[in-house]
Design a protein around this motif. Structure first.
Motif, PDB file in Angstrom:
ATOM      1  N   THR A 158      -4.430   1.697   4.927  1.00 42.51           N
ATOM      2  CA  THR A 158      -4.837   2.292   3.677  1.00 42.51           C
ATOM      3  C   THR A 158      -5.016   3.929   3.875  1.00 42.51           C
ATOM      4  O   THR A 158      -4.454   4.720   3.200  1.00 42.51           O
ATOM      5  CB  THR A 158      -6.005   1.651   3.279  1.00 42.51           C
TER       6      THR A 158
ATOM      7  N   LEU B 183     -13.446   2.140  -0.570  1.00 37.55           N
ATOM      8  CA  LEU B 183     -13.265   2.195   0.781  1.00 37.55           C
ATOM      9  C   LEU B 183     -14.746   1.951   1.728  1.00 37.55           C
ATOM     10  O   LEU B 183     -15.042   1.073   2.389  1.00 37.55           O
ATOM     11  CB  LEU B 183     -12.517   3.154   1.383  1.00 37.55           C
TER      12      LEU B 183
ATOM     13  N   PRO C  55      -5.673  -2.935  -4.251  1.00 39.10           N
ATOM     14  CA  PRO C  55      -5.179  -2.670  -3.011  1.00 39.10           C
ATOM     15  C   PRO C  55      -6.088  -3.014  -1.837  1.00 39.10           C
ATOM     16  O   PRO C  55      -5.632  -3.231  -0.692  1.00 39.10           O
ATOM     17  CB  PRO C  55      -4.774  -1.206  -3.068  1.00 39.10           C
ATOM     18  N   LEU C  56      -7.367  -2.981  -2.185  1.00 40.20           N
ATOM     19  CA  LEU C  56      -8.399  -3.213  -1.059  1.00 40.20           C
ATOM     20  C   LEU C  56      -8.878  -4.781  -1.064  1.00 40.20           C
ATOM     21  O   LEU C  56      -9.709  -5.400  -0.107  1.00 40.20           O
ATOM     22  CB  LEU C  56      -9.774  -2.520  -1.316  1.00 40.20           C
TER      23      LEU C  56
ATOM     24  N   TYR D  99      -1.065  -8.173  -3.505  1.00 37.65           N
ATOM     25  CA  TYR D  99      -1.488  -7.778  -2.236  1.00 37.65           C
ATOM     26  C   TYR D  99      -1.983  -9.215  -1.358  1.00 37.65           C
ATOM     27  O   TYR D  99      -2.204  -9.082  -0.325  1.00 37.65           O
ATOM     28  CB  TYR D  99      -2.742  -7.123  -2.519  1.00 37.65           C
TER      29      TYR D  99
ATOM     30  N   LEU E 293       0.824  -1.127  -0.117  1.00 40.47           N
ATOM     31  CA  LEU E 293      -0.251  -0.054  -0.024  1.00 40.47           C
ATOM     32  C   LEU E 293       0.820   1.306  -0.119  1.00 40.47           C
ATOM     33  O   LEU E 293       0.383   2.091  -0.879  1.00 40.47           O
ATOM     34  CB  LEU E 293      -0.799   0.027   1.042  1.00 40.47           C
TER      35      LEU E 293
END
Ligand code: G6P
Length: 609
Positions: free
Chosen positions: A416, A438, A571-572, A475, A317
């Motif tokens: 994050t 998010l 990334p999530l 990730y 991240l």
């Protein structure tokens, strides 16, 4: 490790000590014991195993009526778990009773010295030297406080002690160095615990004892001094946890409850910090060091266990979002590194408990090197939270299940947010998609939780396996490590997590029809490469259980079993991919008949190095 409780006040101490010990049981559950000042003398009771066994032993004990007492739940370090090694420990005259968390490193020399001076020892523990040493110093007609100080000057190591003296029915003594101890401030009563979760429902006002402090606690007064007998300044901190959070509710285990808290945990971590429309992340806890942070050239993440794996996600991240070179270290190894630290290096400790001894030691080393230190900590007021220069709290509430689940989710959210906060593009439209996504994560986690029965069925199918391989890339590589850790922690199935690219350099030798692989393969920038790895596994008849994105048709021909998750941005992804792995581990562990909240040999808060 080990849980300590203490009480002095208007109520009978026994039920308060027992409920405190139950709340602290995740710190250790090899054996338990209590000492209570009752009818002019101190009564002591111990048992091997969980606190419920001690409770049974105590059930018919109507003599234990006193208002002052201490209790302990043990995670064995010196001496096997048996009754004689269980705490409290006492001196020869049965005057002084001590419970201890930590390790006394020079106990052997002290024990030898004391034995040569006529002291008789009953246990194999390091702790037992303490009541005997106090007893020895008292022979020189010293007062109790001075004898205690002399004892502290002689012992080396880490400790938190709760001590009672049968010549003083009004005082509970508490001392700490490196191991945590917190005083709960009540009205005509005061509490003591090694962890604030034991105080939930009793008081919200707490004082965290600092290293080298001695507290003399009566029911109406708390007198805290240092080793030079000077009064020290202590602040009362308000606990934000409530009783409901610290109870299982309708769930059979804390672990399941905590996994199901996922959506709420994400919301709490985001609350007040995300200005979605303005593409802005605001982190009040970092404001005081905001200027210094602008000069960040390199980040070093320090953590242990599950927090370490969250740190590994953080590495991706920070490099992708904040463009800051980042490395992650096992806190326990960091101390051996002799690297030169350039100006602009910032150390970030990640810790659910805020008390992990290795993480604390690593942060102290970073401070010695004059690095700016930040904490991502769940427990408000804990040692790591206090010792770091600034930080961000998780606000995830108490995590009781020994295997960390909700804390991991909240650590990923905070990482994050910190990555966006540190990026030059905080407040720019560049982060728009990330911040908007998010906010959608809680609902997406909920859709996974709603289908937990699918994972329960898969757990039934795989519960008798002896081994499991977990694979992921980018990730999802740290998620593979965390998935394997969860499974081994609570089901005792041997499991290994690997970056899928490394599979051909060893693990593939293990693949057979009896060696299944959990593959984390959502549709993303690395899925093509993941598919190639899965083909290789399939060619060797290895069963595949895949975590894949809804609507992915290609996985159907490759995997034996699939759990689909909603699509999100790369990334999530860990926020979604880890949830089915947590649930899978939970169901396998329970189906194999284990107490998943208290896995064998583990402790939640590892306060010894
Ligand atoms: C222990 C716990 C783990 C936890 C690790 C680090 O091993 O069992 O669940 O991840 O300690 O703890 P921390 O409190 O520093 O996150």
């Amino acid at each position: 490790m080990c849980g300590i409780v203490g009480y002095i006040g208007k109520e009978k101490s026994l039920p308060i000590l027992i409920s405190g010990l139950k709340a602290l049981e995740y710190r250790g559950y090899d054996s338990a014991g209590i000492a209570i000042f009752s009818n002019d003398k101190i009564e002591i009771k111990k048992s091997v195993g969980q606190v419920k066994i001690l409770e049974k032993v105590l059930k018919d004990d109507i003599d234990l009526v006193g208002h002052l007492g201490i209790g302990h739940t043990r995670w064995a370090t010196h001496g096997i778990p048996n009754e004689k090694n269980a705490h409290p420990h006492n001196d020869c005259a049965k005057r002084i009773f001590v419970v201890h968390n930590g390790i006394i490193e020079n106990y052997k020399e002290i024990k030898e010295y004391l034995q040569n001076h006529g002291h008789n020892f009953l246990s194999d523990t390091d702790t037992e030297v303490v009541p005997h040493l106090i007893e020895d110093f008292l022979k020189d007609k010293k007062d109790f406080h001075t004898a205690l100080l002399d004892t502290l000057k002689m012992i080396k190591g880490a400790y938190a002690f709760a001590i009672i003296d049968s010549k003083n029915s009004d005082t509970l003594y508490a001392v700490k160095l490196s191991s945590p101890l917190v005083i709960g401030v009540g009205k005509h009563e005061n509490f003591l615990a090694s962890d604030p979760s034991a105080l939930v429902g009793k008081t919200k006002n707490v004082i965290y004892l600092k290293d080298g402090e001695i507290a003399e606690i009566t029911k109406d007064n708390i007198n805290i001094t240092n080793l030079e007998k000077q009064k020290t300044h202590s602040e009362i901190v308000r606990l934000e946890w409530d009783l409901e959070q610290a109870q299982k509710g309708n769930y059979p285990h804390f672990m399941l409850k905590e996994i199901f808290e996922g959506p709420e945990i994400v919301l709490s971590a985001l609350r007040g910090r995300l200005k979605g429309k303005e593409n802005f992340v605001k982190l009040g806890g970092l404001e005081q060091v905001a200027e210094k942070l602008k000069e960040t050239k390199r980040l070093i993440i320090l953590a242990c266990g599950t927090s370490y794996y969250a740190g590994l996600v953080g590495e991706y991240l920070f490099e992708e979002i904040a463009k800051i070179p980042t490395e992650v270290h096992f806190a326990s190894e960091f101390r051996y590194r002799e690297e030169p630290f350039e100006k602009g290096t910032v150390a970030i400790a990640i810790s659910q408990s805020g008390e992990t001894a290795d993480t604390l030691a690593a942060i102290r080393k970073a401070k010695e090197h004059e690095l700016l230190t930040l904490g991502i900590v769940n427990t408000v007021g804990s040692t790591i939270a206090r010792e770091t220069d600034a930080g961000v709290y998780n606000h995830a509430g108490p995590e009781v299940g020994v295997a960390s689940t909700k804390a991991f989710i909240s650590q990923l959210i905070i990482l994050t947010l910190v990555a966006v906060y540190l990026s030059k593009s905080n407040g720019h439209s560049k982060n728009h998609a990330l911040l908007q996504e998010l906010e959608k994560i809680p609902k997406k986690i909920k859709t996974i939780l709603d289908r937990s029965s699918e994972l329960e069925k898969l757990a039934e199918k795989y519960k008798n396996c002896d081994n499991f391989l977990f694979l992921g890339r980018r990730y999802n590589y740290p998620v593979a490590l965390e998935g394997a850790l969860k499974l081994k922690e609570i089901s005792y199935i041997h499991a290994e997590g690997y970056g899928a690219g490394e599979m051909k350099h060893g693990p593939i030798a293990m693949i057979s029809e009896n060696f299944p692989t959990a593959a984390i393969v959502p549709q993303n920038s690395v899925s093509e490469k993941m598919f190639s790895n899965l083909e290789e596994i399939k060619a060797r008849k290895g069963p595949i259980f895949a975590i894949a994105t809804e609507g992915d048709k290609r996985i159907v021909s490759l995997a034996n079993d699939i759990f689909f998750i909603p699509k999100t941005i790369e990334p999530l992804e860990p926020l979604l991919t880890v949830v089915p792995l947590q649930l899978f581990a939970y169901y396998v562990g329970t189906k194999r008949g284990f107490d998943v909240d208290k896995p064998r040999n583990l402790a939640k808060s590892v306060t010894v190095e």
